[in-house]
Design a protein around this motif. Sequence first.
Motif, PDB file in Angstrom:
ATOM      1  N   PHE A 118      11.104  67.382  69.029  1.00 50.80           N
ATOM      2  CA  PHE A 118       9.992  68.306  69.198  1.00 50.80           C
ATOM      3  C   PHE A 118       9.687  68.492  70.679  1.00 50.80           C
ATOM      4  O   PHE A 118       8.962  69.394  71.078  1.00 50.80           O
ATOM      5  N   LEU A 183      10.290  71.908  63.701  1.00 50.94           N
ATOM      6  CA  LEU A 183       9.072  71.337  63.125  1.00 50.94           C
ATOM      7  C   LEU A 183       8.623  72.118  61.899  1.00 50.94           C
ATOM      8  O   LEU A 183       8.270  71.544  60.868  1.00 50.94           O
ATOM      9  N   SER A 187       8.504  70.645  58.095  1.00 50.41           N
ATOM     10  CA  SER A 187       7.304  70.515  57.266  1.00 50.41           C
ATOM     11  C   SER A 187       7.451  71.304  55.972  1.00 50.41           C
ATOM     12  O   SER A 187       6.862  70.943  54.957  1.00 50.41           O
ATOM     13  N   LYS A 191       7.756  69.586  51.753  1.00 52.04           N
ATOM     14  CA  LYS A 191       6.937  70.011  50.615  1.00 52.04           C
ATOM     15  C   LYS A 191       7.716  69.962  49.312  1.00 52.04           C
ATOM     16  O   LYS A 191       7.137  69.992  48.242  1.00 52.04           O
ATOM     17  N   LEU A 225       9.422  83.570  59.116  1.00 51.44           N
ATOM     18  CA  LEU A 225       8.427  83.196  60.123  1.00 51.44           C
ATOM     19  C   LEU A 225       9.110  82.743  61.417  1.00 51.44           C
ATOM     20  O   LEU A 225       8.790  83.202  62.517  1.00 51.44           O
TER      21      LEU A 225
ATOM     22  N   LEU B 168       0.896  82.013  63.409  1.00 51.40           N
ATOM     23  CA  LEU B 168       1.464  80.752  62.922  1.00 51.40           C
ATOM     24  C   LEU B 168       0.548  80.098  61.890  1.00 51.40           C
ATOM     25  O   LEU B 168       0.992  79.695  60.816  1.00 51.40           O
ATOM     26  N   GLN B 171       0.430  81.792  58.419  1.00 50.34           N
ATOM     27  CA  GLN B 171       1.600  81.536  57.576  1.00 50.34           C
ATOM     28  C   GLN B 171       1.502  80.179  56.902  1.00 50.34           C
ATOM     29  O   GLN B 171       1.972  80.002  55.780  1.00 50.34           O
ATOM     30  N   PHE B 172       0.900  79.215  57.581  1.00 46.46           N
ATOM     31  CA  PHE B 172       0.784  77.895  56.976  1.00 46.46           C
ATOM     32  C   PHE B 172      -0.315  77.860  55.921  1.00 46.46           C
ATOM     33  O   PHE B 172      -0.164  77.220  54.890  1.00 46.46           O
ATOM     34  N   GLN B 175       0.541  78.850  52.458  1.00 46.49           N
ATOM     35  CA  GLN B 175       1.234  77.875  51.612  1.00 46.49           C
ATOM     36  C   GLN B 175       0.280  76.898  50.946  1.00 46.49           C
ATOM     37  O   GLN B 175       0.687  76.144  50.071  1.00 46.49           O
ATOM     38  N   LEU B 195     -12.612  75.035  54.726  1.00 48.33           N
ATOM     39  CA  LEU B 195     -11.731  75.189  55.882  1.00 48.33           C
ATOM     40  C   LEU B 195     -11.580  73.879  56.652  1.00 48.33           C
ATOM     41  O   LEU B 195     -10.462  73.425  56.904  1.00 48.33           O
ATOM     42  N   PRO B 205       0.048  69.766  61.015  1.00 47.20           N
ATOM     43  CA  PRO B 205       1.193  69.975  61.911  1.00 47.20           C
ATOM     44  C   PRO B 205       1.122  71.314  62.644  1.00 47.20           C
ATOM     45  O   PRO B 205       1.379  71.382  63.842  1.00 47.20           O
ATOM     46  N   THR B 209       0.646  71.826  66.668  1.00 48.41           N
ATOM     47  CA  THR B 209       1.617  72.628  67.406  1.00 48.41           C
ATOM     48  C   THR B 209       0.908  73.701  68.220  1.00 48.41           C
ATOM     49  O   THR B 209       1.171  73.884  69.411  1.00 48.41           O
ATOM     50  N   GLN B 278       1.865  64.239  69.162  1.00 49.44           N
ATOM     51  CA  GLN B 278       3.037  64.358  68.304  1.00 49.44           C
ATOM     52  C   GLN B 278       2.949  63.401  67.115  1.00 49.44           C
ATOM     53  O   GLN B 278       3.411  63.701  66.031  1.00 49.44           O
ATOM     54  N   VAL B 281       1.313  65.120  64.377  1.00 49.18           N
ATOM     55  CA  VAL B 281       2.201  66.087  63.737  1.00 49.18           C
ATOM     56  C   VAL B 281       3.063  65.398  62.711  1.00 49.18           C
ATOM     57  O   VAL B 281       3.188  65.838  61.573  1.00 49.18           O
ATOM     58  N   ILE B 282       3.661  64.307  63.137  1.00 47.81           N
ATOM     59  CA  ILE B 282       4.698  63.718  62.312  1.00 47.81           C
ATOM     60  C   ILE B 282       4.108  62.939  61.145  1.00 47.81           C
ATOM     61  O   ILE B 282       4.637  62.955  60.045  1.00 47.81           O
ATOM     62  N   MET B 285       2.531  65.272  58.309  1.00 47.01           N
ATOM     63  CA  MET B 285       3.414  66.335  57.874  1.00 47.01           C
ATOM     64  C   MET B 285       3.280  66.609  56.379  1.00 47.01           C
ATOM     65  O   MET B 285       3.740  65.845  55.530  1.00 47.01           O
ATOM     66  N   ALA B 286       2.595  67.714  56.094  1.00 47.71           N
ATOM     67  CA  ALA B 286       2.644  68.313  54.767  1.00 47.71           C
ATOM     68  C   ALA B 286       2.563  67.390  53.569  1.00 47.71           C
ATOM     69  O   ALA B 286       3.564  67.018  52.989  1.00 47.71           O
ATOM     70  N   LYS B 291       0.099  68.063  42.954  1.00 53.88           N
ATOM     71  CA  LYS B 291       1.489  67.837  42.547  1.00 53.88           C
ATOM     72  C   LYS B 291       1.795  68.667  41.313  1.00 53.88           C
ATOM     73  O   LYS B 291       0.941  68.851  40.477  1.00 53.88           O
TER      74      LYS B 291
END
Lengths: 287, 291
Positions: A118, A183, A187, A191, A225, B168, B171-172, B175, B195, B205, B209, B278, B281-282, B285-286, B291
């Motif tokens: 990254f 990155l 991610s 998922k 994207l 950016l 777009q996230f 999802q 929110l 993440p 970023t 970072q 971020v890691i 991650m998502a 489920k």
Amino acid sequence: MNMVSKLKLRSRKQWLGVLFVFPWIAGFLIFTLYPLVTTIIYSFSTVRFKLEGVSITYENVKNFTDVLFKDPEFKLALPKYLVQIFYFVPMVLVFSILLSLLLNNNLKGRSFFRALFFLPVIIISGPVVENLQTMGAASLQGLGSFPVYRFIHESIPDFIAAPVLYVFDNAIMILWYTGVQTLIFLSAMQKIDRSIYEASMVDGASSWQLFWKIIIPTIKPFIFLNSIYTIVDVSMSTMNPIIIEIKNAMFNIKKGFGFAAAASWIYFFIILLTVLISYFLFGRERK
Amino acid sequence: MRYQGTKINPTRYDRSQLKFFIILSVLGVFMVLPIIYIISTAFKPMEELFAYPPRFFVRKPTFDNFRKLFEVVQSSGIPLSRYIFNSIMSSLTMVLTSVVISSMAAYILSKKKFRTKNLLFEINTLALMFVPAAVQIPRYLIIEKLGLIDTFAALVLPLLAMPVNVFLIKQFIDQVPNSLIESAYMDGANDFFVLFKIVMPIIMPALVTVAILAFQTSWNTPDPSSYYINDDAKKTFAFFMSAITTRISGNTVQGQGIASAASLILFIPNIVIYIIMQNKVINTMAYSGIK
């Protein structure tokens, strides 16, 4: 009575929504959209900056024809840019998918590697990249003497060999552009529920099939994207030949700001076209 | 490979992973290359900076460049801490406001239905593709009309309008499953709560970023200081660094060494912020919460 309270609640909710978007819309209108519209006016005129203000004289499409037909520099910069877009962007996408596949493995020291890959994010947006490139650190030195390289160069027809050689020459630059993209892919891949892999492996799917039938469809919106992000990233980079040309034109007495504005708008439509191409490749959602 | 039960990937080191380690390490070397370059150039003595062919690593490291840099710094009227303070303040304000404003807008654009929604987002996406340098002059005129010349706001506001952030983040947020948000509404949560407590943690993440990118732009660019600020005491560190290197560049040989030392100093906060962030971020991650 009931109706009134319902209405009230509804409009209150709407106001909350407006409150959420308002700061962004205000900032966007003032600092982005308004300047953009102003450049449209500039692009159709000769712009002079005087002490008492800006003087604008309407010129019709003179600036546009100058950029397209008269200016030799723009003509030279354009093919360079197109080569960059059509080779560089797909390669960045492929590399970042490969990297994120590698990093998606449950390796030891995975978080270290993720941090490492990254890292280009902070490098590519900094001022060092230009120094590195002029130093030749961005290309693999001595690559030209490798037998594989020479073989491709000499015995494969040019239209196939050119992109391959381009990748060899720019391998490191491509890697440096993959930070954010890797990155994002990573991610997206996280998922995917592990049980989907298990279920398909029980049904006898190979990892090759897993990749094409499960991973690629899942990350498809992110491919789109990322392709937009990469196109914009490459196109707006300060090292981009057309950006350099536009910046030079702004402070050139002969060309002036009107010329630069016209060039920017032509450039804008070229970028838009490449984005549309990537939309037709990745962006359309299957019904 | 020994029996793994229901898992596919091994939990500990396994010999079958060796190939991944090799590939990743080789590629990893190229990733650290620029950083090594920045550090090693800063310590190069004069003759190595201009050596041809240029060398990547420093042979005889010296502190000469830094010494010269500090001499120049001391001879200027305003203390260095002033510039650094301005930079830190403007960068932090910029990062915080930019993340909050962008995610608020992106949330509405992604999850609410209203008439101009698609149009707004499309205009934003188109604005991404316009050459930033070309709007400099109209932007200057606006700042001037608003009376922001020589104010702190001029350092922050023009940079805040980063269409790429909204793009950016939106777009996230797309999802994030709607059912998650609906269930929060059922439990009586309002949009602020949804929110800040539900959507933002999930898309961490992306937010980090964006924060790193925003910090980069704000910290590294000398532009707002050189365009909108005349008062020296209100300018930023990035401007100061680029100014002293160009001021001396009448004497290019001198300037080169100082520039390399300056770029190392300018680079350090980037890497610090990166190392702090970072991890976030890691680690986050998502996980989708559903489920």
